[in-house]
Design an enzyme around this catalytic site. Sequence first.
Site, PDB file in Angstrom:
ATOM      1  N   LEU A   1       0.877  -1.155   0.000  1.00 12.36           N
ATOM      2  CA  LEU A   1       0.000   0.000   0.000  1.00 12.36           C
ATOM      3  C   LEU A   1       0.918   1.209   0.000  1.00 12.36           C
ATOM      4  O   LEU A   1       1.849   1.282   0.807  1.00 12.36           O
ATOM      5  CB  LEU A   1      -0.890   0.020   1.251  1.00 12.36           C
ATOM      6  CG  LEU A   1      -2.125  -0.887   1.267  1.00 12.36           C
ATOM      7  CD1 LEU A   1      -2.762  -0.866   2.652  1.00 12.36           C
ATOM      8  CD2 LEU A   1      -3.137  -0.448   0.216  1.00 12.36           C
ATOM      9  N   ASP A   2       0.690   2.160  -0.897  1.00  9.94           N
ATOM     10  CA  ASP A   2       1.616   3.287  -0.987  1.00  9.94           C
ATOM     11  C   ASP A   2       1.500   4.191   0.232  1.00  9.94           C
ATOM     12  O   ASP A   2       0.621   4.039   1.085  1.00  9.94           O
ATOM     13  CB  ASP A   2       1.447   4.044  -2.307  1.00  9.94           C
ATOM     14  CG  ASP A   2       0.091   4.698  -2.443  1.00  9.94           C
ATOM     15  OD1 ASP A   2      -0.399   5.280  -1.465  1.00  9.94           O
ATOM     16  OD2 ASP A   2      -0.495   4.631  -3.546  1.00  9.94           O
ATOM     17  N   LEU A   3       2.389   5.159   0.311  1.00 11.40           N
ATOM     18  CA  LEU A   3       2.513   6.029   1.480  1.00 11.40           C
ATOM     19  C   LEU A   3       1.195   6.682   1.866  1.00 11.40           C
ATOM     20  O   LEU A   3       0.853   6.778   3.056  1.00 11.40           O
ATOM     21  CB  LEU A   3       3.573   7.100   1.201  1.00 11.40           C
ATOM     22  CG  LEU A   3       3.864   8.095   2.327  1.00 11.40           C
ATOM     23  CD1 LEU A   3       4.570   7.414   3.490  1.00 11.40           C
ATOM     24  CD2 LEU A   3       4.703   9.261   1.806  1.00 11.40           C
ATOM     25  N   ASP A   4       0.433   7.140   0.884  1.00 10.40           N
ATOM     26  CA  ASP A   4      -0.794   7.887   1.144  1.00 10.40           C
ATOM     27  C   ASP A   4      -2.036   7.010   1.220  1.00 10.40           C
ATOM     28  O   ASP A   4      -3.143   7.529   1.400  1.00 10.40           O
ATOM     29  CB  ASP A   4      -0.990   8.961   0.068  1.00 10.40           C
ATOM     30  CG  ASP A   4       0.121  10.000   0.088  1.00 10.40           C
ATOM     31  OD1 ASP A   4       0.549  10.370   1.204  1.00 10.40           O
ATOM     32  OD2 ASP A   4       0.570  10.427  -0.990  1.00 10.40           O
ATOM     33  N   SER A   5      -1.877   5.709   1.061  1.00 12.89           N
ATOM     34  CA  SER A   5      -3.014   4.791   1.127  1.00 12.89           C
ATOM     35  C   SER A   5      -3.071   4.124   2.491  1.00 12.89           C
ATOM     36  O   SER A   5      -2.085   4.092   3.231  1.00 12.89           O
ATOM     37  CB  SER A   5      -2.928   3.738   0.021  1.00 12.89           C
ATOM     38  OG  SER A   5      -2.963   4.355  -1.254  1.00 12.89           O
TER      39      SER A   5
END
Length: 241
Positions: A103-107
Site C-alpha cells: 500500500l503506498d505512502l498515502d493509502s
Amino acid sequence: MEERLQKLLSAAGVCSRRTAEGYIEAGRVTVNGETARLGAKADPDRDDVRLDGRPLPRRAEPVYLLLNKPRGYVTTLSDEKGRRTVAELVVDCGVRVYPVGRLDLDSEGLLLLTNDGELARRLAHPSGEVEKTYHVWVRGPVEGAAERLSRLRDLEKEPIRPARTETLRQEGDTAKLAVTIRQGKNRQVRRMCAACGLEVKRLRRVREHTLTLGSLPPGKWRYLTAAEIKALREDRRKRDG
C-alpha cells in the site's frame, strides 16, 4: 529435504527471498563452510547454513497478522529516507514478519504480514489474480464515474483487467466508490481514477482475498483466526489445482 537457499533464509525469518538472493550473490551465505552460489540448495536438518558466519535461526513458527495501515507509513521493513514503516507498527508481535503486497505512502487499510514465505509468494504472484477491494473518496466529474472506471481496459497503453465498481455515496462533485481489482499494478486504482478525471482524496483497502478489514482501528493489528488462515490456504489449493 533440500530447498533453495533463498527459501531457507526467508523461512528462517532472516529476510525476504529477493533480499536473500542479493546476500547469496554477495557471497554472504555459506553451506558447510563453502561460499554458496545462487540456485544452490541445502537441507536445514543436515547442512550447516550460515549468513555472515552466523547459523540460521531455527525455522520460525508461521505467524499471520492483519494490520490496518494508516497513511504516512511505507510498506517496507526499513526505509533509507527515514520514513515511518509498517514494521514499527507490528514490532510488538515479537516475530519478524513481511508485508504481502504493498500500500503506498498515502493509502491505508488492510495489509497482511507473515513469515510464511510460501503463502506470501502465492498470494502476491500476479497469476493468482487475488481480488482486492478499495473504498475511494474522489472529487471531480463523479456522475457516472463507477461506469467509466469499469469500462477501462488499459492504463497508458498497459492492459488491465476490468474492475468491479460501485457508487457508495455521491454528493455534488464528491463521491465514495468501491473498486475491486484482480491485479496489483503500481498505483492502479489511483491511475484509473486519474484516467477518468477524478482526484483521489482518500484510498482505503477494505478486503483482500478472503480477508476483510472490519472495525480494526488505524495503526492496530491482530492475529488471523484459525478459520481465516484455513480459508487462505484452502482457496490457494483450489486455484493451484
